[in-house]
Scaffold this active site. Sequence first.
Site, short mmCIF file in Angstrom:
data_model
loop_
_atom_site.label_atom_id
_atom_site.label_comp_id
_atom_site.label_asym_id
_atom_site.label_seq_id
_atom_site.Cartn_x
_atom_site.Cartn_y
_atom_site.Cartn_z
N SER A 17 0.85 -1.19 0.00
CA SER A 17 0.00 0.00 0.00
C SER A 17 0.89 1.25 0.00
O SER A 17 1.71 1.40 -0.89
CB SER A 17 -0.96 -0.04 1.20
N ASP A 60 -8.44 -6.41 -5.25
CA ASP A 60 -8.06 -5.09 -4.73
C ASP A 60 -8.59 -4.02 -5.67
O ASP A 60 -8.07 -3.85 -6.78
CB ASP A 60 -6.54 -5.00 -4.60
N HIS A 73 -7.87 -5.15 -0.70
CA HIS A 73 -6.57 -4.50 -0.55
C HIS A 73 -5.81 -5.00 0.68
O HIS A 73 -4.60 -5.16 0.65
CB HIS A 73 -6.77 -2.99 -0.47
#
Length: 384
Positions: free
Chosen positions: A157, A323, A356
């Site tokens: 991320s 995601d 995610h």
Amino acid sequence: MTEAAASAAPDIHGGTMRFPAAKALRLDSGARLAPLEIAYNTYGRLNADRSNAVLVCHALTGDQHLASVHPTTGKPGWWSRMVGPGKPLDPERHFIICSNVIGGCMGSTGPASIDPKTGQPYGLSFPVITIADMVRAQAMLVEALGVETLFAVIGGSMGGMQVLQWAADYPEKLFSAICIAGAPRHSAQNIAFHEVGRQAIMADPDWRGGGYERAGVRPEKGLAVARMAAHITYLSEAALQRKFGRELQRDGLSWGFDADFQVESYLRHQGASFVDRFDANSYLYITRAMDYFDLAAKHGGALTEAFAKARRVRFCVLSFSSDWLYPTAESREVVRALNAAGCRASFAEIESDKGHDAFLLDEPQLDATLRGFLGAQAQARGLA
């Protein structure tokens, strides 16, 4: 840190590195941070030739407590499942470093830190920061720890953004780089979600224009709503449906606005627990840094040029099929740019319905992929 000091260091260490005014951190905005403090943890030992160091970059709400008990929550570190004997990041083989990003709220210089000019918390007088600024500070820490070249830099991320920034700015200091669920820039949709969160915080009467610490209050309601909105983006629809569906909290409806549904209760819990460990102004600054991230911008809009000097770095880029916050298409864009720049790059899209946050959860294929890539790089560098 000298070789002798490194060899005598404990396997797990936590502390704060303080850099004097003479080593001010110059920011992209033109401002300078001095003195600068960087809070960090290390796991394992630096080997004799200093070739086994791994830097782990944390995501938006993470910190340096990678595999140590969090001092505020008492919970295991955010990537404990990935760090330990026999795990992909093994302290018996790697010297693992994880630092709290600047702008954070777990010991590194941020908006809650004391401004030496006023003796009061910075608040909104803290300068706006970027992902590149975060990486610049990490580079100062890594050098201070006696590491000239990192065996690997890894992150998911926002951590993945930092990995890409490392490759663009310090390729000579990297042997390998692993970007998980990242992107070369923040999308309009992601900026929009962040703006909703920031507005929730700033609309809280207790925010006090960012000066809530001086007033002895905290914008807890606004920060909780920001966390709730963001947390939805970390999960997939399939994961939410599997976990909660339309299940009720109790028998029957309340015919009001209590948390009737389990998913409502879950989000409220996420928001309430978050305010105990995170600073509202840090949330504003770090989300803004992510929004400003565009790796190609300083290279005439050509992402390939950002990696032009990273041909010797060995890359692994990973995404997750469900995601939607940082979709696979954005990871593929990174891989195409790496290939065009002549870099060594491997890529895998991991099948997962967890969204995610899959990089933080039990995902055996991720573990196996990281273990395989790091093992191959260890052999290439003579560490196996």
